[in-house]
Design a protein around this motif. Structure first.
Motif, PDB file in Angstrom:
ATOM      1  N   PRO A 128       0.809  -1.234   0.000  1.00 47.31           N
ATOM      2  CA  PRO A 128       0.000   0.000   0.000  1.00 47.31           C
ATOM      3  C   PRO A 128       0.837   1.276   0.000  1.00 47.31           C
ATOM      4  CG  PRO A 128      -0.894  -1.587   1.558  1.00 47.31           C
ATOM      5  CD  PRO A 128       0.445  -2.109   1.133  1.00 47.31           C
ATOM      6  N   ILE A 129       2.023   1.233   0.588  1.00 45.54           N
ATOM      7  CA  ILE A 129       2.902   2.403   0.571  1.00 45.54           C
ATOM      8  C   ILE A 129       3.289   2.720  -0.860  1.00 45.54           C
ATOM      9  CG2 ILE A 129       5.118   3.325   1.368  1.00 45.54           C
ATOM     10  CD1 ILE A 129       4.883   1.433   3.793  1.00 45.54           C
ATOM     11  N   LEU A 130       3.710   1.699  -1.598  1.00 43.10           N
ATOM     12  CA  LEU A 130       4.081   1.889  -3.002  1.00 43.10           C
ATOM     13  C   LEU A 130       2.876   2.308  -3.835  1.00 43.10           C
ATOM     14  CD1 LEU A 130       6.393  -1.227  -3.490  1.00 43.10           C
ATOM     15  CD2 LEU A 130       7.081   1.136  -3.077  1.00 43.10           C
ATOM     16  N   ALA A 131       1.707   1.735  -3.526  1.00 50.49           N
ATOM     17  CA  ALA A 131       0.510   2.053  -4.298  1.00 50.49           C
ATOM     18  C   ALA A 131       0.154   3.532  -4.211  1.00 50.49           C
ATOM     19  CB  ALA A 131      -0.670   1.207  -3.817  1.00 50.49           C
ATOM     20  N   GLN A 132       0.533   4.190  -3.131  1.00 48.80           N
ATOM     21  CA  GLN A 132       0.270   5.630  -2.978  1.00 48.80           C
ATOM     22  C   GLN A 132       1.471   6.476  -3.376  1.00 48.80           C
ATOM     23  OE1 GLN A 132      -3.169   5.187  -2.846  1.00 48.80           O
ATOM     24  NE2 GLN A 132      -2.876   7.258  -2.013  1.00 48.80           N
ATOM     25  N   ASN A 133       2.414   5.869  -4.119  1.00 46.76           N
ATOM     26  CA  ASN A 133       3.610   6.581  -4.579  1.00 46.76           C
ATOM     27  C   ASN A 133       4.437   7.131  -3.424  1.00 46.76           C
ATOM     28  OD1 ASN A 133       3.744   6.470  -7.529  1.00 46.76           O
ATOM     29  ND2 ASN A 133       1.774   7.530  -7.451  1.00 46.76           N
ATOM     30  N   ALA A 134       4.370   6.458  -2.291  1.00 45.00           N
ATOM     31  CA  ALA A 134       5.209   6.814  -1.154  1.00 45.00           C
ATOM     32  C   ALA A 134       6.385   5.849  -1.071  1.00 45.00           C
ATOM     33  CB  ALA A 134       4.389   6.800   0.130  1.00 45.00           C
ATOM     34  N   VAL A 135       7.307   6.144  -0.192  1.00 38.59           N
ATOM     35  CA  VAL A 135       8.571   5.406  -0.094  1.00 38.59           C
ATOM     36  C   VAL A 135       8.628   4.683   1.251  1.00 38.59           C
ATOM     37  CG1 VAL A 135      11.085   5.605  -0.056  1.00 38.59           C
ATOM     38  CG2 VAL A 135       9.728   7.080  -1.576  1.00 38.59           C
ATOM     39  N   PRO A 136       8.786   3.354   1.252  1.00 40.32           N
ATOM     40  CA  PRO A 136       8.963   2.652   2.524  1.00 40.32           C
ATOM     41  C   PRO A 136      10.379   2.850   3.055  1.00 40.32           C
ATOM     42  CG  PRO A 136       9.073   1.098   0.705  1.00 40.32           C
ATOM     43  CD  PRO A 136       8.783   2.438   0.093  1.00 40.32           C
ATOM     44  N   VAL A 137      10.473   3.182   4.307  1.00 39.42           N
ATOM     45  CA  VAL A 137      11.767   3.318   4.975  1.00 39.42           C
ATOM     46  C   VAL A 137      11.823   2.249   6.052  1.00 39.42           C
ATOM     47  CG1 VAL A 137      13.217   4.808   6.405  1.00 39.42           C
ATOM     48  CG2 VAL A 137      11.921   5.783   4.493  1.00 39.42           C
ATOM     49  N   PHE A 138      12.757   1.335   5.928  1.00 36.05           N
ATOM     50  CA  PHE A 138      12.812   0.188   6.838  1.00 36.05           C
ATOM     51  C   PHE A 138      13.675   0.498   8.049  1.00 36.05           C
ATOM     52  CE2 PHE A 138      11.848  -1.760   2.708  1.00 36.05           C
ATOM     53  CZ  PHE A 138      10.671  -2.403   3.046  1.00 36.05           C
ATOM     54  N   ALA A 139      13.078   0.334   9.220  1.00 37.71           N
ATOM     55  CA  ALA A 139      13.800   0.489  10.485  1.00 37.71           C
ATOM     56  C   ALA A 139      14.112  -0.889  11.048  1.00 37.71           C
ATOM     57  CB  ALA A 139      12.964   1.285  11.481  1.00 37.71           C
ATOM     58  N   ASP A 140      15.188  -0.985  11.775  1.00 36.48           N
ATOM     59  CA  ASP A 140      15.576  -2.278  12.335  1.00 36.48           C
ATOM     60  C   ASP A 140      14.662  -2.642  13.504  1.00 36.48           C
ATOM     61  OD1 ASP A 140      17.016  -4.625  12.369  1.00 36.48           O
ATOM     62  OD2 ASP A 140      18.970  -3.651  12.510  1.00 36.48           O
ATOM     63  N   VAL A 141      14.845  -3.855  14.003  1.00 40.46           N
ATOM     64  CA  VAL A 141      13.878  -4.443  14.925  1.00 40.46           C
ATOM     65  C   VAL A 141      14.518  -4.814  16.252  1.00 40.46           C
ATOM     66  CG1 VAL A 141      12.520  -5.340  13.003  1.00 40.46           C
ATOM     67  CG2 VAL A 141      14.281  -6.795  14.028  1.00 40.46           C
ATOM     68  N   ASP A 142      13.661  -5.058  17.214  1.00 42.68           N
ATOM     69  CA  ASP A 142      14.057  -5.540  18.533  1.00 42.68           C
ATOM     70  C   ASP A 142      14.532  -6.993  18.392  1.00 42.68           C
ATOM     71  OD1 ASP A 142      14.050  -6.654  21.143  1.00 42.68           O
ATOM     72  OD2 ASP A 142      12.473  -5.301  21.799  1.00 42.68           O
ATOM     73  N   PRO A 143      15.748  -7.311  18.816  1.00 40.46           N
ATOM     74  CA  PRO A 143      16.233  -8.690  18.650  1.00 40.46           C
ATOM     75  C   PRO A 143      15.457  -9.718  19.451  1.00 40.46           C
ATOM     76  CG  PRO A 143      17.758  -7.422  20.013  1.00 40.46           C
ATOM     77  CD  PRO A 143      16.761  -6.455  19.461  1.00 40.46           C
ATOM     78  N   ALA A 144      14.681  -9.285  20.434  1.00 38.80           N
ATOM     79  CA  ALA A 144      13.942 -10.228  21.274  1.00 38.80           C
ATOM     80  C   ALA A 144      12.666 -10.725  20.621  1.00 38.80           C
ATOM     81  CB  ALA A 144      13.616  -9.583  22.625  1.00 38.80           C
ATOM     82  N   ASP A 145      12.025  -9.894  19.764  1.00 32.20           N
ATOM     83  CA  ASP A 145      10.749 -10.333  19.200  1.00 32.20           C
ATOM     84  C   ASP A 145      10.541  -9.963  17.733  1.00 32.20           C
ATOM     85  OD1 ASP A 145      10.239  -7.613  19.305  1.00 32.20           O
ATOM     86  OD2 ASP A 145       8.674  -7.747  20.827  1.00 32.20           O
ATOM     87  N   GLY A 146      11.466  -9.259  17.114  1.00 32.73           N
ATOM     88  CA  GLY A 146      11.334  -8.916  15.698  1.00 32.73           C
ATOM     89  C   GLY A 146      10.427  -7.741  15.418  1.00 32.73           C
ATOM     90  N   ASN A 147       9.880  -7.114  16.458  1.00 30.54           N
ATOM     91  CA  ASN A 147       9.047  -5.924  16.255  1.00 30.54           C
ATOM     92  C   ASN A 147       9.920  -4.676  16.129  1.00 30.54           C
ATOM     93  OD1 ASN A 147       6.317  -6.798  16.183  1.00 30.54           O
ATOM     94  ND2 ASN A 147       6.379  -7.193  18.380  1.00 30.54           N
ATOM     95  N   LEU A 148       9.329  -3.606  15.590  1.00 29.25           N
ATOM     96  CA  LEU A 148      10.065  -2.365  15.388  1.00 29.25           C
ATOM     97  C   LEU A 148      10.781  -1.908  16.654  1.00 29.25           C
ATOM     98  CD1 LEU A 148       7.842   0.043  13.232  1.00 29.25           C
ATOM     99  CD2 LEU A 148      10.106  -0.845  12.649  1.00 29.25           C
ATOM    100  N   ASP A 149      12.037  -1.499  16.481  1.00 29.12           N
ATOM    101  CA  ASP A 149      12.820  -0.925  17.565  1.00 29.12           C
ATOM    102  C   ASP A 149      12.582   0.585  17.565  1.00 29.12           C
ATOM    103  OD1 ASP A 149      14.706   0.088  19.287  1.00 29.12           O
ATOM    104  OD2 ASP A 149      16.419  -0.887  18.341  1.00 29.12           O
ATOM    105  N   PRO A 150      11.927   1.134  18.598  1.00 30.92           N
ATOM    106  CA  PRO A 150      11.647   2.573  18.591  1.00 30.92           C
ATOM    107  C   PRO A 150      12.890   3.438  18.433  1.00 30.92           C
ATOM    108  CG  PRO A 150      10.336   1.487  20.267  1.00 30.92           C
ATOM    109  CD  PRO A 150      11.304   0.458  19.751  1.00 30.92           C
ATOM    110  N   ALA A 151      14.026   3.001  18.969  1.00 30.40           N
ATOM    111  CA  ALA A 151      15.255   3.794  18.824  1.00 30.40           C
ATOM    112  C   ALA A 151      15.669   3.871  17.356  1.00 30.40           C
ATOM    113  CB  ALA A 151      16.368   3.194  19.671  1.00 30.40           C
TER     114      ALA A 151
END
Length: 373
Positions: free
Chosen positions: A88-111
Motif C-alpha cells: 500500500p505504501i508503493l501504491a500511494q507513490n510513497a517510499v517505505p523506509v525500513f527500520a531495524d527491529v528488537d532482537p527479542a521479538d522482531g518488532n520495530l525498535d523505537p530507537a
C-alpha cells in the motif's frame, strides 16, 4: 506428530452464508452484515469506527490513504512482515523506509525508528509480529512528537493486548485487521481498519467505495478504488468473531505450556508471553535452519526465518514499480537492518500454531526441541 487443522469453520458459518444468500442481497452497500460487523469490531477495539474492506492488504491501503502522503513522502515500517504491509505504501507513490527491529521479538525498535524520522515522514507503520504487541507506547510518543500518524498492522494480532490492557489496534491512529484464510479468524479474505477519528474514517470509507459520496447521490468526491467487503464475507466473519475469544484462549493456553517446558533451555530465546495472541510460536536459536529441519522430520510444522529475506533485501527494489518507471524510487536503496537480517537469515524459527493443539502436541514439540525426535 500430525498437525491438527487450525480452523473453527462449522455450522454457524454455513448458517450465516445461507442467511445472506436467501436474503438475495450479497452487496454490502445495501446489506446489513458488513455494517453489523463494523459495529462489533469497533466495540471490541474500543474505537468509534471500523471500516470493512476486501482484504487485510486493502485495509492497510485505506490506512495509508488516510495518512495522505504526497508522492515521494516516507512511511517507516519493519522489514520483517508480509509484503501486504509495504504494497500500500508503493501504491500511494510513497517510499517505505525500513527500520531495524528488537532482537527479542522482531518488532520495530523505537530507537531505530527515531533516527529515521525526517521532514518527509508521514507515518510509522508498526506490525505486531506473530501476535506479539509492538512497543506502542514509545512509537506513539515518537509519532505524536513528530506530528505524524501511527498505523498498526494487527493482521497477526487479534486481541493481542498492550501493557495497559487495551487491545492492539486502538492505540494508533488507524489499526488494520486481516480475515485471510490462516489468521485467527477468517472469511477467506477480508479486512477492517479501525479508528476513533471521524475524519480518517471518512477518508477511508470514500476510498473503499470509489470515492462515492452516497449522501450526495451519484457523486464522486475523491479518487478511490472498490475495496468493499461482500455480505457473504461479513456474515462468515461475524460468526467467526463470536469464536475469537475461545480461539485465542486455546492458543495462549498451549503456548504457555510450551514456554514452561522450554524454560531454561541453553541458547534459546523464548518469546515474551505478555499480551501475545500466538499467531505463530517464534524461537530465537543459534541455528534455526537445523532445528526447523529436525522439527519437520518429527512431524512438527516449523520453518526458519519466516521470510526468504527481510523486505529491505527483497528483489522488488531492483524492479520497476509502474510500467518501466521506478518512480518514486529512483536511486532508492533500502537501508541495512542488521538485526532483522540476522534473525531472518540465521536465528529466527517459527512453529505453526493453532487453537486445536493439545497438551500431547506441546509435549512432543518440547521433546523434539530438547532432545531430538
Amino acid at each position: 506428530m500430525a498437525e491438527p487443522e487450525g480452523r473453527t469453520l462449522g455450522d454457524e458459518e454455513v448458517a450465516a452464508a445461507e442467511r445472506v444468500i436467501r436474503s438475495g442481497m450479497l452487496n454490502s452497500v445495501w446489506g446489513t452484515e458488513a455494517r453489523a460487523l463494523e459495529r462489533e469490531v469497533a466495540e471490541l477495539h474500543g474505537v468509534r469506527h471500523a471500516v470493512s474492506a476486501s482484504s487485510g492488504t486493502a485495509a492497510l491501503h485505506l490506512a495509508v490513504v488516510a495518512a495522505a502522503p504526497d508522492p515521494g513522502d516516507e512511511i517507516i515500517t519493519t522489514p520483517i512482515t508480509d509484503f501486504g504491509t509495504v504494497a500500500p505504501i508503493l501504491a500511494q507513490n510513497a517510499v517505505p523506509v525500513f527500520a531495524d527491529v528488537d532482537p527479542a521479538d522482531g518488532n520495530l525498535d523505537p530507537a531505530a525508528v527515531a533516527g529515521l524520522i525526517g521532514p518527509r515522514t508521514r507515518a510509522i507503520m508498526a506490525v505486531h509480529l506473530f501476535g506479539a504487541p509492538a512497543r506502542l507506547g514509545e512509537l506513539r510518543e515518537l509519532a505524536s512528537d513528530a506530528g505524524i500518524m501511527l498505523i498498526e498492522d494487527c493482521a497477526q494480532a487479534w486481541t493481542s493486548t498492550l501493557p495497559d490492557g487495551r487491545p492492539v489496534g486502538g492505540a494508533g491512529d488507524v489499526g488494520c485487521l486481516s480475515l485471510q484464510q490462516w489468521k485467527h479468524i477468517t472469511c477467506g479474505d477480508g479486512g477492517l481498519a479501525v479508528t476513533s477519528s471521524d475524519e480518517l474514517a471518512r477518508r477511508m470509507r470514500l476510498f473503499a467505495d470509489k470515492g462515492w459520496d452516497r449522501a450526495a447521490g451519484r457523486s464522486h468526491a475523491s479518487f478511490g478504488l472498490n475495496y468493499r467487503m461482500t455480505e457473504l464475507q461479513a456474515a462468515v466473519a461475524r460468526a467467526q468473531l463470536a469464536k475469537l475469544p475461545g480461539v485465542v484462549r486455546s492458543r495462549r493456553s498451549t503456548a504457555l505450556e510450551l514456554l514452561e517446558l522450554l524454560e531454561g533451555l541453553p541458547d534459546v530465546v523464548l518469546p515474551r508471553p505478555e499480551g501475545h495472541a500466538w499467531w505463530l510460536f517464534p524461537l530465537i536459536v543459534p541455528d534455526a535452519a537445523a532445528l526447523a529441519e529436525r522439527l519437520r522430520a518429527a512431524g512438527v510444522p516449523a520453518r526458519a526465518g519466516y521470510l526468504e529475506a527481510p523486505l529491505n533485501r527483497a528483489p522488488v527494489w531492483d524492479a520497476p514499480i509502474y510500467g518501466t518507471s521506478r518512480y518514486p524510487l529512483e536511486g532508492y536503496e533500502p537501508r541495512p537492518c542488521p538485526v532483522a537480517e540476522e534473525l531472518v537469515g540465521r536465528t529466527l524459527l517459527v512453529i505453526e500454531w493453532n487453537e486445536h493443539y493439545t497438551t500431547e502436541h506441546v509435549a512432543w514439540i518440547a521433546k523434539v526441541i530438547r532432545t531430538g525426535p
